[in-house]
Write an enzyme that holds these catalytic residues in place. Sequence first.
Site, PDB file in Angstrom:
ATOM      1  N   CYS A  67       0.819  -1.218   0.000  1.00  0.00           N
ATOM      2  CA  CYS A  67       0.000   0.000   0.000  1.00  0.00           C
ATOM      3  C   CYS A  67       0.848   1.261   0.000  1.00  0.00           C
ATOM      4  O   CYS A  67       1.688   1.457   0.875  1.00  0.00           O
ATOM      5  CB  CYS A  67      -0.944  -0.004   1.206  1.00  0.00           C
ATOM      6  N   GLU A 241      -5.143   3.140 -10.395  1.00  0.00           N
ATOM      7  CA  GLU A 241      -5.843   1.871 -10.146  1.00  0.00           C
ATOM      8  C   GLU A 241      -6.980   1.694 -11.141  1.00  0.00           C
ATOM      9  O   GLU A 241      -7.248   0.596 -11.624  1.00  0.00           O
ATOM     10  CB  GLU A 241      -6.417   1.841  -8.720  1.00  0.00           C
TER      11      GLU A 241
HETATM   12  N1  ARG Z   1      -6.863  -1.752  -6.860  1.00  0.00           N
HETATM   13  C1  ARG Z   1      -8.199  -1.977  -6.418  1.00  0.00           C
HETATM   14  C2  ARG Z   1      -9.179  -1.424  -7.442  1.00  0.00           C
HETATM   15  O1  ARG Z   1      -8.769  -0.865  -8.403  1.00  0.00           O
HETATM   16  C3  ARG Z   1      -8.455  -1.345  -5.050  1.00  0.00           C
HETATM   17  C4  ARG Z   1      -7.481  -1.706  -3.954  1.00  0.00           C
HETATM   18  C5  ARG Z   1      -7.489  -0.746  -2.776  1.00  0.00           C
HETATM   19  N2  ARG Z   1      -7.197   0.614  -3.195  1.00  0.00           N
HETATM   20  C6  ARG Z   1      -7.184   1.675  -2.392  1.00  0.00           C
HETATM   21  N3  ARG Z   1      -6.941   2.841  -2.928  1.00  0.00           N
HETATM   22  N4  ARG Z   1      -7.427   1.597  -1.095  1.00  0.00           N
HETATM   23  O2  ARG Z   1     -10.377  -1.498  -7.311  1.00  0.00           O
END
Ligand code: ARG
Length: 365
Positions: A67, A241
Site C-alpha cells: 500500500c 488503479e
Molecule cells: N486496486 C483496487 C481497485 O482498483 C483497489 C485496492 C485498494 N485501493 C485503495 N486505494 N485503497 O479497485
Amino acid sequence: MLIKNDLYQEAKAFIELCCQELGRTDEECEQRLADIQLEIDSYGTYTHTYEELSFGAKLAWRNSNRCIGRLFWKTLEVFDARAAKTEEEVAAAIFRHIQYGTNQGKVRPAITVFKEERNGSHIRIWNHQLIRYAGYERNNQVIGDPASLAFTRACLRLGWKGNEGRFDILPLVIQVDDRPPQWFEIPKQDVLEVPLSHPSLEFEKLGVQWYGVPFVSDMVLEIGGIRYTAAPFNGWYMETEIGARNLADERRYNLLPQVASLMKLDQSSNATLWKDKALVELNVSVLHSFKLAGVSIVDHHTAADQFKLYETMENKHNRSITGDWTWLIPPVSPATTEIFHSKYDNTVVKPNFFYQDSPFAELLN
Ligand code: ARG
C-alpha cells in the site's frame, strides 16, 4: 486455529507492541497478559478490547507492504461489529460502513471488524470488494468486468438476477458459519459512481464510469494471533488503479484502443506509442472526473510524495518501514517517482491483512 502456546506467543508480541506504542505501564501490560493467558487456557482463545482492535487494525494498515497510502494509517476509523450475528446484521453494518466511508465524496478511511474465527465458526463476505461491477460471458465475449466472472456466476447460482450491463453493481453476499450464503442488493442511493469525462476530449462518448470508493472485503485481518475473516476496509482511490489497470488492462475493460480512436492516434504500429498516449489521457480523465464529481482521489505523484513522507515519519519514531517495491511503484511513469529509485524490505510484519481461500470455489464446481 493456533495451538494455545502459539496463540499466546502471538498475543504477547502484539500486546507488548500495544503497550509500548500506546504508553501503557509495565504493570498494565503484565496484568493484561496474565488475563489473556487465563482466557486462552479456559477457552482456547481470547478477546481483544476495543483499544487493541482499533490499534491492531491501524497497525495492519501500517504493515501493508503493497500500500502506497500508508501515511494516513492513524486516521483509520475502526467500527467494532463483533456483535453482529445474523446475515442481516452483518449487511446492515456493511451498509453503514459504505455510507460512512463514502461520505458524499469526501472519502474517509474505515474498517468494519466482524466476529473473529472461533472453532470453525466464521463469517465470510464473498465479494472481493463491497462495490464492484459484474462480468458476464456471452458468446465467448465478456460483458462488464472480466475480473468478476466467477463471482458473478456464483451470484446468479444463488438466484440474483443481473441486467447483463457493463456496469451492474453486484449484490453483497454474506455467509455465516456453514449456513447457505445470503445475498443483498446494495441500496442504490449508497453507491457513488463517477461518469468519465475529460478536460478537452469527448470521453462521454465512451459511456464509461467507475465507482467512487474501493472497499476490499475478502482479506483476513490478523491481530495477535486472532483471525478476523470478515473485516472490509476502504481508503480513497489513486487514479492509476482505475485509469491504468481496471479500465486499461486487456484482461479488464481494455479501453485503450477506444481511447486511441477518440484521440485519432495512429494505431498501425506499436512505435507510435499510441497505447502510452491513450493511457495518460485515460488517467487525466479519471482525475478530472472524480474532481468534477467531488469525490476524493489522489494522483500517483502526490501519493508517491506522501509515501516518502510516511517513511520519514516512521523513521522519526525509530521505526523502519517494510514494502513491496513491485506493488508500490505506480503503473504509469514509475521512474518519475522517488519510490522507483529506492529499495524496500519486503518482510511481512503482523498485524496484517492476508489473502484467504475463495469461499465460493465449491459452488462453481
Ligand atoms: N486496486 C483496487 C481497485 O482498483 C483497489 C485496492 C485498494 N485501493 C485503495 N486505494 N485503497 O479497485
